[in-house]
Structure formats: structure tokens, C-alpha cells
Design a protein around this motif. Structure first.
Motif, PDB file in Angstrom:
ATOM      1  N   PRO A 205       0.837  -1.200   0.000  1.00  9.76           N
ATOM      2  CA  PRO A 205       0.000   0.000   0.000  1.00  9.76           C
ATOM      3  C   PRO A 205       0.879   1.261   0.000  1.00  9.76           C
ATOM      4  O   PRO A 205       2.007   1.247   0.496  1.00  9.76           O
ATOM      5  CB  PRO A 205      -0.794  -0.116   1.300  1.00  9.76           C
ATOM      6  CG  PRO A 205      -0.804  -1.581   1.613  1.00  9.76           C
ATOM      7  CD  PRO A 205       0.511  -2.107   1.102  1.00  9.76           C
ATOM      8  N   GLU A 206       0.332   2.340  -0.534  1.00  5.76           N
ATOM      9  CA  GLU A 206       1.107   3.565  -0.726  1.00  5.76           C
ATOM     10  C   GLU A 206       1.706   4.100   0.575  1.00  5.76           C
ATOM     11  O   GLU A 206       2.860   4.542   0.593  1.00  5.76           O
ATOM     12  CB  GLU A 206       0.249   4.647  -1.382  1.00  5.76           C
ATOM     13  CG  GLU A 206       1.037   5.895  -1.713  1.00  5.76           C
ATOM     14  CD  GLU A 206       0.217   6.951  -2.421  1.00  5.76           C
ATOM     15  OE1 GLU A 206       0.743   8.065  -2.567  1.00  5.76           O
ATOM     16  OE2 GLU A 206      -0.927   6.678  -2.814  1.00  5.76           O
ATOM     17  N   ASP A 207       0.964   4.049   1.679  1.00  6.64           N
ATOM     18  CA  ASP A 207       1.491   4.584   2.934  1.00  6.64           C
ATOM     19  C   ASP A 207       2.725   3.810   3.399  1.00  6.64           C
ATOM     20  O   ASP A 207       3.667   4.395   3.930  1.00  6.64           O
ATOM     21  CB  ASP A 207       0.418   4.613   4.026  1.00  6.64           C
ATOM     22  CG  ASP A 207      -0.064   3.228   4.438  1.00  6.64           C
ATOM     23  OD1 ASP A 207      -0.439   2.435   3.541  1.00  6.64           O
ATOM     24  OD2 ASP A 207      -0.075   2.934   5.646  1.00  6.64           O
TER      25      ASP A 207
ATOM     26  N   ALA B  50       8.602   3.456   4.032  1.00  5.93           N
ATOM     27  CA  ALA B  50       9.833   2.719   3.717  1.00  5.93           C
ATOM     28  C   ALA B  50      10.832   3.634   3.018  1.00  5.93           C
ATOM     29  O   ALA B  50      12.030   3.624   3.334  1.00  5.93           O
ATOM     30  CB  ALA B  50       9.515   1.503   2.847  1.00  5.93           C
ATOM     31  N   ASP B  51      10.352   4.446   2.096  1.00  9.60           N
ATOM     32  CA  ASP B  51      11.214   5.409   1.400  1.00  9.60           C
ATOM     33  C   ASP B  51      11.817   6.401   2.404  1.00  9.60           C
ATOM     34  O   ASP B  51      13.007   6.716   2.333  1.00  9.60           O
ATOM     35  CB  ASP B  51      10.414   6.147   0.326  1.00  9.60           C
ATOM     36  CG  ASP B  51      11.292   7.054  -0.511  1.00  9.60           C
ATOM     37  OD1 ASP B  51      12.118   6.550  -1.288  1.00  9.60           O
ATOM     38  OD2 ASP B  51      11.146   8.292  -0.369  1.00  9.60           O
TER      39      ASP B  51
ATOM     40  N   GLY C  51      11.077  -6.613   2.847  1.00 10.69           N
ATOM     41  CA  GLY C  51      10.535  -6.505   1.500  1.00 10.69           C
ATOM     42  C   GLY C  51      10.132  -5.079   1.165  1.00 10.69           C
ATOM     43  O   GLY C  51      10.394  -4.597   0.062  1.00 10.69           O
ATOM     44  N   ALA C  52       9.508  -4.400   2.111  1.00  5.83           N
ATOM     45  CA  ALA C  52       9.113  -3.007   1.883  1.00  5.83           C
ATOM     46  C   ALA C  52      10.339  -2.119   1.725  1.00  5.83           C
ATOM     47  O   ALA C  52      10.366  -1.223   0.870  1.00  5.83           O
ATOM     48  CB  ALA C  52       8.238  -2.514   3.035  1.00  5.83           C
ATOM     49  N   LEU C  53      11.360  -2.372   2.532  1.00  8.88           N
ATOM     50  CA  LEU C  53      12.585  -1.566   2.433  1.00  8.88           C
ATOM     51  C   LEU C  53      13.317  -1.815   1.123  1.00  8.88           C
ATOM     52  O   LEU C  53      13.804  -0.877   0.484  1.00  8.88           O
ATOM     53  CB  LEU C  53      13.502  -1.848   3.627  1.00  8.88           C
ATOM     54  CG  LEU C  53      12.978  -1.383   4.984  1.00  8.88           C
ATOM     55  CD1 LEU C  53      13.848  -1.926   6.102  1.00  8.88           C
ATOM     56  CD2 LEU C  53      12.885   0.137   5.055  1.00  8.88           C
ATOM     57  N   THR C  54      13.400  -3.078   0.702  1.00 17.81           N
ATOM     58  CA  THR C  54      14.122  -3.377  -0.536  1.00 17.81           C
ATOM     59  C   THR C  54      13.346  -2.981  -1.777  1.00 17.81           C
ATOM     60  O   THR C  54      13.905  -2.970  -2.874  1.00 17.81           O
ATOM     61  CB  THR C  54      14.521  -4.868  -0.621  1.00 17.81           C
ATOM     62  OG1 THR C  54      13.343  -5.672  -0.549  1.00 17.81           O
ATOM     63  CG2 THR C  54      15.492  -5.242   0.476  1.00 17.81           C
ATOM     64  N   ALA C  55      12.086  -2.628  -1.632  1.00 12.81           N
ATOM     65  CA  ALA C  55      11.310  -2.104  -2.761  1.00 12.81           C
ATOM     66  C   ALA C  55      11.752  -0.680  -3.115  1.00 12.81           C
ATOM     67  O   ALA C  55      11.410  -0.171  -4.178  1.00 12.81           O
ATOM     68  CB  ALA C  55       9.815  -2.136  -2.438  1.00 12.81           C
ATOM     69  N   VAL C  56      12.516  -0.057  -2.220  1.00 15.01           N
ATOM     70  CA  VAL C  56      12.993   1.314  -2.427  1.00 15.01           C
ATOM     71  C   VAL C  56      14.337   1.273  -3.149  1.00 15.01           C
ATOM     72  O   VAL C  56      15.284   0.629  -2.679  1.00 15.01           O
ATOM     73  CB  VAL C  56      13.145   2.055  -1.079  1.00 15.01           C
ATOM     74  CG1 VAL C  56      13.700   3.455  -1.285  1.00 15.01           C
ATOM     75  CG2 VAL C  56      11.812   2.091  -0.331  1.00 15.01           C
ATOM     76  N   ALA C  57      14.422   1.967  -4.266  1.00 19.83           N
ATOM     77  CA  ALA C  57      15.690   2.058  -4.994  1.00 19.83           C
ATOM     78  C   ALA C  57      16.731   2.718  -4.093  1.00 19.83           C
ATOM     79  O   ALA C  57      16.442   3.720  -3.423  1.00 19.83           O
ATOM     80  CB  ALA C  57      15.512   2.872  -6.270  1.00 19.83           C
ATOM     81  N   GLY C  58      17.903   2.159  -4.046  1.00 23.05           N
ATOM     82  CA  GLY C  58      18.970   2.695  -3.206  1.00 23.05           C
ATOM     83  C   GLY C  58      19.033   2.087  -1.822  1.00 23.05           C
ATOM     84  O   GLY C  58      19.915   2.424  -1.033  1.00 23.05           O
ATOM     85  N   SER C  59      18.118   1.176  -1.521  1.00 23.65           N
ATOM     86  CA  SER C  59      18.091   0.580  -0.179  1.00 23.65           C
ATOM     87  C   SER C  59      19.347  -0.214   0.138  1.00 23.65           C
ATOM     88  O   SER C  59      19.713  -0.368   1.306  1.00 23.65           O
ATOM     89  CB  SER C  59      16.853  -0.305  -0.009  1.00 23.65           C
ATOM     90  OG  SER C  59      16.843  -1.340  -0.973  1.00 23.65           O
TER      91      SER C  59
END
Length: 164
Positions: free
Chosen positions: A3-5, A10-11, A37-45
Motif C-alpha cells: 500500500p502507498e502509505d 519505507a522510502d 521486502g518493503a525496504l528493498t522495494a525502495v531504490a537505493g536501499s
């Protein structure tokens, strides 16, 4: 995927950790890796996420995070002392200086009068070593909902830990 929130938080965690120069780790039980998983969905994580521990069993909590078997026997996996030990163990067994842990009863079974479905314990460790514990009782809202709510709480705690 999330979900967006959750994506927004995470970003924010990744950006804050990059800015602070802090490596992070997760120690997850009932969320089964969803926070990582939410953290690794962010580019640069990859610049700040060292590793995620999925320690679903008591044996995994002991072997991978160093949670004492005595603590697990005395308080049970779903408890404040174990959540704290998991968060500290994630830092001790990684290159991270900040971490978050999650242990709970997602349901639909496995609950008891003392530890009902929806009970989740969280702990976060910041780079200065301070440990914060949070307990949430989401109720029997369904397994997926308990897990997603747990991700929300864990990411918010990790954000606070990184920026403290």
C-alpha cells in the motif's frame, strides 16, 4: 506491491538512514520478511539495509539472533523481553547500528487468553543503543491485516530509531 502509505514510510526510512549514515537490519517473526521486502522495494536501499532475519521459530531466534532459550521459555516468543532481545540481536549479528523486531500472533489460530490473535510486540534499537518497545493489540482482524499493520508500526519505529 505494498500500500502507498507503507511505500512512503519505507522510502522515508531509507532516505533518513542514508542521510544519517546508518546501516539497518530487521528481525521478523510474524511478518515473515515483509518489512525487509518493503525496504528493498525502495531504490537505493542497498546503501543502508544490511540484512533481514526471518526468525519464525524459537530455534531461529536463538541461533540467528542470540535470543536466550531461557528468555523464550520464561516469557514466550510473543513478549516484550523477546522483542527487545531480537532487536539487539539483529544489531549484534550484523553490520547495522539500528534495527527493528516484530514478534506476534497473526492468526487465525495460535492465540490464547493471555496472548490473543492480533497481539504483536515490536522493539527498535537506534544507533546510540537506546531500545524502544511497543505493544499493539490489533484484534482478530485477519492474518493479512495484522501483518500489514505490523509492517506499518515497524517502519515507523525504525524511522524514529534512525533519526533519534
Amino acid at each position: 506491491m505494498f500500500p502507498e502509505d507503507i511505500q512512503v514510510t519505507a522510502d522515508a526510512v531509507i532516505r533518513a538512514a542514508i542521510k544519517a549514515g546508518v546501516m539497518v537490519a530487521t528481525a521478523e517473526s510474524c511478518t515473515g520478511g515483509l518489512v525487509s521486502g518493503a525496504l528493498t522495494a525502495v531504490a537505493g536501499s542497498s546503501a543502508v539495509l544490511d540484512r533481514g532475519f526471518v526468525t519464525y521459530s524459537n530455534e531461529a531466534k536463538a541461533e540467528l539472533l542470540g535470543v536466550s532459550e531461557g528468555l523464550l521459555m520464561q516469557f514466550g516468543a510473543v513478549s516484550e523481553p523477546v522483542a527487545r532481545a531480537m532487536a539487539l540481536g539483529a544489531v549484534d549479528h550484523s553490520r547495522a547500528s539500528a534495527s527493528v523486531s516484530i514478534t506476534g500472533v497473526a492468526g487465525p489460530g495460535g492465540g490464547s487468553a493471555e496472548k490473543p490473535v492480533g497481539l504483536v510486540h515490536f522493539a527498535a534499537v537506534g544507533p546510540k543503543g537506546a531500545v524502544v518497545h511497543v505493544e499493539r493489540r490489533f484484534g482478530d482482524i485477519g492474518r493479512e491485516a495484522v501483518r500489514l499493520e505490523s509492517v506499518r508500526v515497524a517502519l515507523a519505529l525504525l524511522l524514529d530509531a534512525v533519526t533519534a
